[in-house]
Design a protein around this motif. Structure first.
Motif, PDB file in Angstrom:
ATOM      1  N   GLU A  50      24.952   1.690  45.469  1.00  0.00           N
ATOM      2  CA  GLU A  50      25.078   0.045  45.583  1.00  0.00           C
ATOM      3  C   GLU A  50      23.411  -0.426  46.372  1.00  0.00           C
ATOM      4  N   PRO A  51      23.115  -1.744  46.382  1.00  0.00           N
ATOM      5  CA  PRO A  51      22.089  -2.496  46.842  1.00  0.00           C
ATOM      6  C   PRO A  51      21.980  -1.736  48.441  1.00  0.00           C
ATOM      7  N   ASP A  52      23.499  -1.708  49.131  1.00  0.00           N
ATOM      8  CA  ASP A  52      23.238  -1.752  50.243  1.00  0.00           C
ATOM      9  C   ASP A  52      22.936  -0.811  50.719  1.00  0.00           C
ATOM     10  N   GLY A  53      22.931   0.364  49.798  1.00  0.00           N
ATOM     11  CA  GLY A  53      22.864   2.073  49.839  1.00  0.00           C
ATOM     12  C   GLY A  53      24.623   2.719  50.357  1.00  0.00           C
ATOM     13  N   LYS A  55      28.035   4.036  49.232  1.00  0.00           N
ATOM     14  CA  LYS A  55      27.734   5.164  47.835  1.00  0.00           C
ATOM     15  C   LYS A  55      29.354   5.092  47.495  1.00  0.00           C
ATOM     16  N   ASP A 206      18.964   2.902  36.013  1.00  0.00           N
ATOM     17  CA  ASP A 206      19.270   2.140  36.459  1.00  0.00           C
ATOM     18  C   ASP A 206      19.322   1.136  35.559  1.00  0.00           C
ATOM     19  N   TYR A 210      22.564  -4.507  36.598  1.00  0.00           N
ATOM     20  CA  TYR A 210      22.938  -4.848  37.476  1.00  0.00           C
ATOM     21  C   TYR A 210      21.772  -3.927  38.667  1.00  0.00           C
ATOM     22  N   LYS A 211      21.233  -5.366  39.028  1.00  0.00           N
ATOM     23  CA  LYS A 211      19.997  -5.123  39.456  1.00  0.00           C
ATOM     24  C   LYS A 211      19.987  -4.702  41.151  1.00  0.00           C
ATOM     25  N   GLY A 212      19.245  -3.557  41.311  1.00  0.00           N
ATOM     26  CA  GLY A 212      20.056  -3.548  42.618  1.00  0.00           C
ATOM     27  C   GLY A 212      20.534  -1.755  42.785  1.00  0.00           C
ATOM     28  N   TYR A 213      20.754  -1.830  41.374  1.00  0.00           N
ATOM     29  CA  TYR A 213      22.146  -0.630  41.492  1.00  0.00           C
ATOM     30  C   TYR A 213      21.326   0.322  41.394  1.00  0.00           C
ATOM     31  N   LYS A 214      22.550   1.734  41.518  1.00  0.00           N
ATOM     32  CA  LYS A 214      21.167   2.989  41.218  1.00  0.00           C
ATOM     33  C   LYS A 214      22.226   3.987  40.698  1.00  0.00           C
TER      34      LYS A 214
ATOM     35  N   ASP B 367      29.393 -10.382  40.430  1.00  0.00           N
ATOM     36  CA  ASP B 367      28.598  -9.738  41.205  1.00  0.00           C
ATOM     37  C   ASP B 367      29.321  -8.923  42.287  1.00  0.00           C
TER      38      ASP B 367
END
Lengths: 244, 434
Positions: A50-53, A55, A206, A210-214, B367
């Motif tokens: 997630e964007p905040d790291g 998992k 990516d 889903y911006k910021g997600y990986k 989201d």
């Protein structure tokens, strides 16, 4: 005489072009085979980041046979353990042990959330689902433009950048019919899995949706193995783990 | 100036160092996937429920006749589900033990522990599997109902994904795959005993019953042909199907024909009649996923042997008369008759003929990760009463599932849902998998 000269000139000019033109379909099949044997078993870890790291991890055991049969069973986490998925061509099912019976799912859904969808997790050979519309040769590699054979395929178009020497993908872009980018897959960490299989062990993805997600897929123990067709049936789904 | 240069260098080096850190090395520890012959796992759940009671409703009067005036009931529920398996060669033993706990200040405590499943499997070939013991078969394609699940207990349409208790049986699976439009055929024969202490709640005792399922995957359509025959229950036959019309649009259906079903019916004079008839039960449904991750499930269920409106009204009248007799004279006879009838079928879920089930579920709106709000409506299309259930589900912590759910009853007096004991229900479910 002039006709003969024209004919000879035409042959001289055109023949080398045909002789050295890239056979896109053959190249795509080679890439498919370099990624995995036609029938195999493998273990995969999927990590959604997630964007905040933060998992979330999933571990799967996967088996594939031929061009259109693939099945997976979740080994972890505990909340997902025993869930299994099956793909036979365009048909996909999910079996949840508590619910008991397999339900039909769609390629664009995701049984794990994150950027990977069911079509990515239950991936068939690219040559099974796509035709090569164009191949471009670049300095370091090839750029293959693929077009879905049917409307039921998850992505209408795909662009594969492949390493020229290894004939392995380095980057794949998945696009809609209108050419809008849905996601990008990055193939990393080429590793020898034994049995002559040397392929990327890590696939990162990516998406502008889903911006910021990986999401990351790590492969392990990929090895050639044959299975009976009966393994790829709804009735067998609850028993997939017995193949390990 | 030197100081600025130093600061600049520090910033550059920290930027380089964080970029290096950001390039993660992913690891896959192979010990995680080492296969062990045994497995142990489980699920633990806490589920407090607040019932807002409808003091005018018939089923309130039937349950709280000796506690009149109670307007709410707070109930604590708990569940512990333990499961384990052991594999050796072609054999596997599996057991799932369930304990339900309940406490409220009306009926006080209740505890029930039972094996939901406990069986031995033998898999001599990939295409052959034999199971003996207690298990669930879960036949059928419907989400809320399964009229063709002849050898299973009925599932709770309000919570169709709950684990269920099985029956003791011997079953086998034989599978064959083919090339062409017919891709798979599987046959599942079942022997289903009913004796003292073995499936004794299923039907007539000391009998052996047989059931079977023939499954095809034909032209990308799942098709099952199913039967159950034997002395314990009337013979029943059925089929189901499921097919994707497009990648995000699935349709399914079930049909069951049950010969000579019996039901006790109350007439307007208060007399019982035992009615014997063939029952036709069918379900037709769809599942649709939009591009923005809204899943819609719609199902229509018909049961020709369900109660009609008049039969249901007679039952509610019997309760009212029995309740009045108890309040005035302390006479429990009428209420006792109503309780017997309730147990024989009148109070079971979806006891009438026609129902519509609609469930809308939106994955991660705005989201918000791991957050799924849903709205479920169970509508009785005979009397237009309904149970509307909004819920929110959060799965943001690995192995933990949090669900907050309400149930709001709508419907006039004399309607099925209008006469339920609650006006509303609020429930929190916290479940942890291990």
């Amino acid at each position: 005489m002039l006709k003969i000269i024209h004919f000879v000139l035409a042959i001289v000019i055109i023949l080398p072009v045909y002789a050295f033109a890239l056979d896109g379909t053959k190249l795509l099949r080679e890439i498919d085979r370099n990624l995995s044997p036609e029938s195999y078993e493998s273990y995969r870890k999927l990590i959604n980041i997630e964007p905040d790291g933060a998992k979330r991890e999933f571990t799967l055991f996967t088996v594939k046979k031929g061009i259109d049969k693939v099945a997976s069973v979740f080994l972890a986490p505990a909340s997902e353990k025993g869930r299994s998925t099956l793909r036979l061509g365009d048909n996909m099912w999910l079996n949840i042990p508590n619910v008991g019976k397999p339900i039909r799912i769609t390629s664009l859904q995701s049984v794990v959330g994150g950027v990977f969808n069911n079509a990515d997790i239950l991936q068939l050979d690219y040559a099974t689902e796509y035709d090569v519309s164009k191949v471009e040769e670049e300095d370091a590699g090839y750029l293959l433009h693929l077009k879905a054979k049917t409307k039921t395929v998850a992505y209408d178009q795909i662009k594969i950048r492949a390493d020229k020497q290894k004939k392995l993908p380095t980057k794949i872009e998945c696009l809609t019919e209108a050419g809008m980018l849905i996601k990008t897959l990055y193939f990393k960490d080429v590793k020898d899995f034994g049995g002559g299989l040397v392929r990327p062990a890590v696939i990162e993805t990516d998406s502008p949706l889903y911006k910021g997600y990986k999401s990351v897929m790590i492969m392990a123990k990929v090895k050639k193995r044959t299975f009976k067709d009966e393994v790829f049936t709804l009735t067998f789904m609850p028993n997939l783990e017995s193949l390990r | 100036m030197k100081r600025f240069g130093l600061i600049f260098l520090v910033i550059v080096f920290s930027a380089i160092s964080s970029a290096t850190m950001a390039e993660e090395n992913y690891t896959f520890d192979l010990s995680e996937i080492e296969k062990k012959p045994y497995h142990f796992g489980g699920y633990i759940e806490a589920r407090p429920v607040l019932y807002g009671l409808d003091t005018d409703a018939a089923l309130y009067k039937l349950r709280f006749f000796d506690d009149v005036g109670r307007r709410a009931l707070l109930e604590a529920n708990g569940r512990v589900l333990l499961e384990g398996s052991y594999e050796k060669n072609i054999f596997r033993v599996f057991a799932r033990l369930n304990t339900d706990l309940q406490y409220n200040d009306h009926t006080h405590g209740m505890e029930r522990t039972t094996f939901y499943e406990a069986y031995v499997s033998a898999k001599p070939l990939t295409s052959v599997k034999i199971d003996v013991g207690k298990k669930t078969l879960k036949w059928g394609k419907g989400y809320a109902w399964n009229p063709v699940a002849f050898a299973d207990r009925p599932k709770d349409p309000d919570d169709p994904e709950q684990a269920m208790e099985g029956y003791i049986m011997a079953s086998a699976d034989f599978i064959r795959s083919f090339e062409g439009p017919l891709k798979t055929v599987s046959i599942t024969p079942v022997l289903f005993p009913v004796y003292d202490h073995i499936n004794s709640d299923f039907g007539q005792n000391n009998k052996l019953n047989a059931a079977g399922r023939l499954y095809f995957l034909f032209y990308d359509t799942d098709i099952d042909i199913i039967f159950m025959t034997g002395p314990s229950r009337p013979d029943r036959y059925g089929f189901d199907f499921s097919r994707n019309l497009t990648t995000n649009f699935e349709i399914h259906g079930e049909y069951a024909w049950v010969t000579n079903t019996r039901k006790t019916v109350l007439d307007s004079t208060g007399m019982y009649n035992l009615v014997e008839q063939d029952a036709h039960r069918f379900l037709i449904g769809l599942r649709y996923l939009t591009s923005f991750d809204l899943t819609t499930i719609i199902e229509f269920y018909h049961n020709s042997a369900g109660f009609n409106r008049d039969e249901m009204k007679n039952f509610f009248s019997l309760i009212s008369q029995g309740f009045d007799a108890y309040q005035i004279k302390g006479n429990r006879t009428g209420l006792a008759r109503a309780m017997n009838l309730a147990e024989s079928g009148y109070a079971r879920p979806n006891a009438m003929r026609n129902y519509l089930y609609v469930r809308l579920s939106q994955k991660e709106p705005f989201d918000i990760l791991y957050f799924t709000p849903s709205l479920t409506c169970m509508i009785n299309t005979d009397d237009l009463s309904a149970n509307i259930m909004p819920e929110i589900l959060y799965t943001g912590i690995t192995n933990l599932e949090l669900r907050l759910r309400a149930g709001i009853i709508t419907g006039p007096g004399d309607s099925e849902f209008g006469e339920k004991q609650n006006d509303y229900r609020i429930e929190l479910r916290a479940g942890y998998y291990f």
